[in-house]
Structure formats: C-alpha cells, structure tokens
Design a protein around this motif. Structure first.
Motif, PDB file in Angstrom:
ATOM      1  N   ASP A 116       0.812  -1.216   0.000  1.00 15.99           N
ATOM      2  CA  ASP A 116       0.000   0.000   0.000  1.00 15.99           C
ATOM      3  C   ASP A 116       0.847   1.268   0.000  1.00 15.99           C
ATOM      4  O   ASP A 116       0.324   2.368   0.177  1.00 15.99           O
ATOM      5  CB  ASP A 116      -0.942   0.011   1.205  1.00 15.99           C
ATOM      6  N   LYS A 117       2.155   1.139  -0.215  1.00 17.50           N
ATOM      7  CA  LYS A 117       3.050   2.294  -0.231  1.00 17.50           C
ATOM      8  C   LYS A 117       3.503   2.598  -1.657  1.00 17.50           C
ATOM      9  O   LYS A 117       3.517   1.722  -2.521  1.00 17.50           O
ATOM     10  CB  LYS A 117       4.288   2.040   0.638  1.00 17.50           C
ATOM     11  N   THR A 118       3.891   3.847  -1.874  1.00 17.49           N
ATOM     12  CA  THR A 118       4.454   4.246  -3.163  1.00 17.49           C
ATOM     13  C   THR A 118       5.958   4.423  -3.002  1.00 17.49           C
ATOM     14  O   THR A 118       6.413   5.123  -2.098  1.00 17.49           O
ATOM     15  CB  THR A 118       3.834   5.568  -3.652  1.00 17.49           C
ATOM     16  N   CYS A 119       6.713   3.781  -3.870  1.00 17.67           N
ATOM     17  CA  CYS A 119       8.171   3.850  -3.842  1.00 17.67           C
ATOM     18  C   CYS A 119       8.663   4.602  -5.075  1.00 17.67           C
ATOM     19  O   CYS A 119       8.211   4.333  -6.196  1.00 17.67           O
ATOM     20  CB  CYS A 119       8.773   2.445  -3.812  1.00 17.67           C
ATOM     21  N   VAL A 120       9.599   5.527  -4.857  1.00 17.89           N
ATOM     22  CA  VAL A 120      10.060   6.403  -5.935  1.00 17.89           C
ATOM     23  C   VAL A 120      11.577   6.298  -6.084  1.00 17.89           C
ATOM     24  O   VAL A 120      12.310   6.361  -5.091  1.00 17.89           O
ATOM     25  CB  VAL A 120       9.683   7.873  -5.647  1.00 17.89           C
TER      26      VAL A 120
END
Length: 432
Positions: A63-67
């Motif tokens: 559920d996390k966004t990784c950049v």
C-alpha cells in the motif's frame, strides 16, 4: 508533514534496508535518492529474504508508493530483473507502487565495461568498486553526456544519442584498456527488450509529487545507499563511492527544500565493517575479527565479497552525526556481539604520538591512525529472541548507553536480528 531521512553512518552495509522496511509500515512515500545497483539492501520478513539493489526498501508494503529519484543511476536491466523477481514472489508492483524519475541517469552496459576495464588496469591500486558501472554513469551526468531515463523511450533519437556517446567510450575501451568495441545498435536492441516493461513506471516530476505529498501531510521516507564515510566529498577519498551519500542529498535528488528534512536517522552497526580498499582504523586482523565476520554473515549482498570487520568507531560516528545533522540513531546487529568476554570501542586515535578525537579529513592521515580502544564487559546471552529493550542483558544496555552518551545522540531503535520483527524500540520514530 516533514520528511525522515535514513542514511548510513559508517562505510555502508549498516542495515538501512531493514530499517526502511520497518519504518515504511507507517510511511506513505519511500524515496531512494542516490547510488545505484551497487547497493544491496536485504529485507527479511517471516524468515524470507529479499535483496534489493535499486527498488526502494518499502516495496514489500503493497500500500506504499516507492520512488526512484533523479539522483539515482538506474541499471535498466538490473531493475527489470528485480521487478520480475518480485512479481514471481507474488508482488504485483503496479504503477501506483513504483515510480521512476524520467530525469534519473540511465546506466547502460558500456558504463559497466568501462568500470571493469579501469579496475582491472589499476591492479594493485584498485579502488574496490563493485564493477557495476556506477562511477562512469555519474561521470557522464557531470559531463552532460548522460542519457536520462526519458531518452530511452524516444526511439527516433535514441540510436543517434548512443552513437554519439560511444565514440569516446570505444576510444577508451579499445586503445587504453584493450577491451572490445561496443556497438550502438547492440545497446539499442538490448534496451528494446526491457523498455516496454519499464514504461508503466515513468514519472516526469518527482519534485512536484513529493511536494504535493508533503502539503497533504503525508509521511515521506528518504532512503540512502552506501554510507557517510563513502561520500564523494566527505569520505575517505578516493576510496569512496561516486555519489553524495549524506542526508542533504535527499533534498537535491528529490527537488525539495532542505528544511523539509527534519528527522535524520543514522544507521550504524554495533561494530564496524568495510568492503574493498581504503583505511579502516579499528579493523581487527585476529580471531575476534573473524568471529564477528562469521557471526554477522559479513559478506556483501551485491558482490559476495567478505567484509573487513572491526570494533565500533565512535570518533567516525560523531563525524557522521555532524555531517548529516543526525538526530536519531539506529543500532543494528547488536546480537552479533554476543559471546565476547569484552567489547572494544574506539574513543580516540593516536596520530604521531598525539591523541586526537576528531576524524581527519585527509585520507593519508586516516591511514596512519592508531585507535584508542576502551573495553566494556560483554555478554553471553543470545539476543535474537529478545522482544523488549528492558529484557536485554545489563551489559548490552550498558553498551547502548555508553555509545549514546559518548556521541551525544539518542539511540532510538536497536536491531537484534535480520527479521522485520527483531526490532526493539526505545523511542518510536513515528507516532501513530
């Protein structure tokens, strides 16, 4: 909401990946801000190990966004392999979960060829690079001849750009290093085999994305690679990595103001390790060093090379605290120090007969240092099953307290094993 930066406070391999994985459970956005596939961040969840090189260590939280920000050099083939491996392990890795900056530098096969040819030519004077092409890729960026990620998606101009950059590369490879020529068309064709998969993860403006998340009150977690003492500007030059590893680089890479970086977490092992060449004042060349290497499984997750091991260096740790503005420390691998009668800690150096307590900026001076070691009582107990700091042996608690007092910075988290659950909180970094 301000951002938290997780950086290495030693020579790398401190356990940043594990800590980022743990903290990501309560973060919203995880941003990898420098380095490349020379990093090896190992995550262990319920006994299952995952090794990441380019993908941020929050990726196992679906559920996390990784950049991947613009300061990273992206090995597109290695990245594609990582994505495929994660998918094979049951993770979807959709476009909402992973984003790659269009402005990040593309690391291509000719960078690796040049890196490896140079290291081979140096013979006894090796820097100890991973051979992953990191240095040549950063060189191209500084020389304004790099291909950035967005270039790879433009088939009309890509081949011409490759031909232009390979003119110089092939002169060096063939005439200086006696290595084979690399053809632009071959690289172009290789790129086509992966670029379709990477297209879904493109993002044009990481700065805008991160700024919007900050305004929305989201929790941003910046993940560094390597360690402070390998910083290109402040490390033991030239035995350093090719990027700036300190906390301020997170602001530069993501394109946000430095005032947003309010919590700086310095990750360090309960002892010290170093891979490759370069001075290492507290290195142990005896059975104690061998035991730490064996008990700590000190072999690189990227290269497999054995890590040099030594006692914890508090002078170097204070230097890292000053350079980064560290206001919270995370001690990793405390469990590895079990079964030592006494544990050494470096509190100063002898240089030309004089005791000094500041880390020299000259690598030549660092190579001449003799550590001043204080010994603290060890413990026999296995710490890997400990669930609370208060349940640690009194000697281990004394060791933690001694370090915190000496460096003037709180130790807020202690790791007693590789698994996500083997993490003891003295003071939680995030409030629920």
């Amino acid at each position: 909401m301000s951002a938290t930066v997780v950086i290495g406070a030693q020579w790398g391999d401190e356990g940043k990946g594990k800590l980022v994985d743990v903290l990501a459970a309560k973060a919203d956005l995880v941003v990898r801000f420098q380095g490349g596939s020379n990093a090896g961040h190992t995550l262990v969840v319920n006994g299952k190990k995952t090794v990441l090189h380019l993908i941020p260590s929050g990726i196992l939280h679906t559920d996390k966004t990784c950049v991947i920000a613009s300061g990273v050099v992206v090995d597109i083939f290695g990245l594609t392999q990582e994505i495929r491996q994660l998918k094979e392990s049951g993770f979807e890795i959709g476009s909402s979960q992973l984003l790659i900056s269009d402005n990040a530098t593309a690391l291509l096969p000719y960078h690796k060829a040049l890196d490896q040819a140079r290291e081979k030519a140096l013979s006894e004077g090796k820097i100890g690079t991973t051979g992953k092409g990191i240095g040549p890729a950063y060189e191209d960026r500084a020389a304004r001849r790099a291909l950035v990620m967005s270039d790879l998606f433009d088939e009309k101009t890509l081949l011409a750009k490759l031909e232009a950059v390979l003119k110089e590369k092939n002169v060096l490879l063939q005439n200086l290093y006696d290595a084979p020529e690399i053809k632009a068309k071959d690289i172009f064709d290789q790129i086509q085999t992966v670029i379709g998969e990477l297209k879904a993860y493109r993002t044009t403006d990481v700065s805008l994305l991160v700024s919007q998340k900050i305004k929305q009150g989201k929790r941003i977690l910046f993940e560094g690679a390597q360690g402070t003492l390998l910083d290109i500007h402040h490390g033991t030059y030239p035995f350093v990595t090719s990027s700036s590893t300190i906390a301020g680089s997170g602001s530069i890479s993501a394109g946000i103001g430095p005032h947003h970086l309010s919590k700086i977490v310095g990750v360090f092992k309960a002892y010290c390790t170093r891979v490759g060449s370069g001075p290492f004042p507290t290195e142990l060349h005896d059975d104690v060093g061998t035991k730490i290497q064996k008990d700590g499984h000190e072999f690189g997750s990227t290269t497999g090379r054995a890590r040099r091991c030594g006692w914890l260096d508090l002078v170097a740790l204070k230097y890292a605290i000053r350079l980064n503005g560290i206001n919270s420390l995370a001690m990793m691998k405390l469990d590895v120090l079990s079964e030592h009668e006494q544990i050494g800690v470096c509190t100063g150096y002898k240089l030309d007969g004089e005791v000094i307590t500041e880390f020299p900026t000259s690598t030549e001076l660092v190579s001449r240092l003799e550590p001043v070691i204080e010994y603290l009582p060890g413990w026999k107990e296995d710490l890997t099953e400990v669930k609370s700091v208060k349940d640690l042996p009194r000697q281990a608690i004394g060791y933690i307290d001694f370090i915190s007092r000496h460096v003037g910075c709180p130790i807020d988290v202690v790791s007693v094993g590789p698994d996500r659950d083997q993490t003891l909180w003295i003071k939680p970094l995030y409030k629920d």
